[in-house]
Design a protein around this motif. Structure first.
Motif, mmCIF file in Angstrom:
data_model
loop_
_atom_site.group_PDB
_atom_site.id
_atom_site.type_symbol
_atom_site.label_atom_id
_atom_site.label_comp_id
_atom_site.label_asym_id
_atom_site.label_seq_id
_atom_site.Cartn_x
_atom_site.Cartn_y
_atom_site.Cartn_z
ATOM 1 N N SER A 6 0.931 -0.930 -0.018
ATOM 2 C CA SER A 6 0.150 -0.145 -0.053
ATOM 3 C C SER A 6 1.162 1.247 -0.274
ATOM 4 N N LEU A 7 0.238 2.318 -0.200
ATOM 5 C CA LEU A 7 0.847 3.527 -0.297
ATOM 6 C C LEU A 7 0.854 4.292 0.377
ATOM 7 N N GLY A 8 0.785 3.587 2.421
ATOM 8 C CA GLY A 8 0.794 3.916 3.275
ATOM 9 C C GLY A 8 1.619 2.842 4.071
ATOM 10 N N THR A 9 1.926 1.870 3.790
ATOM 11 C CA THR A 9 3.032 1.121 4.096
ATOM 12 C C THR A 9 4.556 1.358 2.956
ATOM 13 N N LEU A 10 4.515 1.036 2.259
ATOM 14 C CA LEU A 10 5.704 2.242 1.854
ATOM 15 C C LEU A 10 6.305 3.332 1.300
ATOM 16 N N MET A 60 9.056 9.036 4.336
ATOM 17 C CA MET A 60 8.726 10.064 3.974
ATOM 18 C C MET A 60 6.986 9.323 4.455
ATOM 19 N N ASP A 61 6.316 11.407 3.616
ATOM 20 C CA ASP A 61 4.905 11.850 3.881
ATOM 21 C C ASP A 61 4.412 10.934 2.769
ATOM 22 N N ARG A 62 2.343 10.709 3.076
ATOM 23 C CA ARG A 62 2.790 9.907 1.131
ATOM 24 C C ARG A 62 1.834 10.909 0.032
ATOM 25 N N THR A 63 2.229 12.610 0.593
ATOM 26 C CA THR A 63 1.907 13.679 -0.109
ATOM 27 C C THR A 63 3.245 13.559 -1.102
#
Length: 143
Positions: free
Chosen positions: A49-53, A59-62
């Protein structure tokens, strides 16, 4: 040019990081990547997932989403379906695996250059200090 003396840890880390990044970026240019893109491809080898990565990269998701755009555009990473349709899951594509394989020896050359510049003793100390700092900061953000 030697770094100006500064008591600011952030300044010292960022200056060193910029100079080290330039070495990796120059080496990885032969594969059409920069060091951030190479790192994203390495960490996206398994679908996540984007959050896990984002968490694994610190790094923040944005910021992660912005850095992923060229890799998505170039077909090196793709969004894949997940059981939860609200979750963005990313996976390396065949083209991404090929680019990563092409970039790996270039990354290794840059890594050897940094190793040679610093030497194994100081390099091990630097890695240990950075790991300790990372662990302390991660622990602090959990509290």
């Amino acid at each position: 040019m030697p770094a100006p003396h500064s008591p600011c840890t952030c300044f010292r880390l960022r200056r060193a990081a910029r100079l080290v990044s330039q070495i990796y970026d120059h080496a990885l240019a032969g594969a059409g990547l920069n060091v951030n893109q190479y790192s994203l491809l390495r960490h996206a080898r398994t679908p996540q997932s984007l959050g896990t990565l984002a968490a694994s990269l610190g790094m923040d998701r944005t910021t992660l989403s912005r850095n992923l755009q060229p890799l998505l555009r170039d077909g090196l990473v793709a969004e894949v379906r997940d059981e939860d349709p609200r979750r963005r899951v990313l996976a390396l594509t065949a083209a991404g695996r090929q680019r990563l394989a092409r970039a790996r020896p270039l990354w290794q050359r840059a890594q050897r250059r940094i190793d040679a510049l610093l030497g194994s003793g100081p390099l091990g100390q630097l890695h240990a200090a950075l790991d300790a700092l990372d662990g302390a900061l991660a622990k602090e953000t959990e509290e």
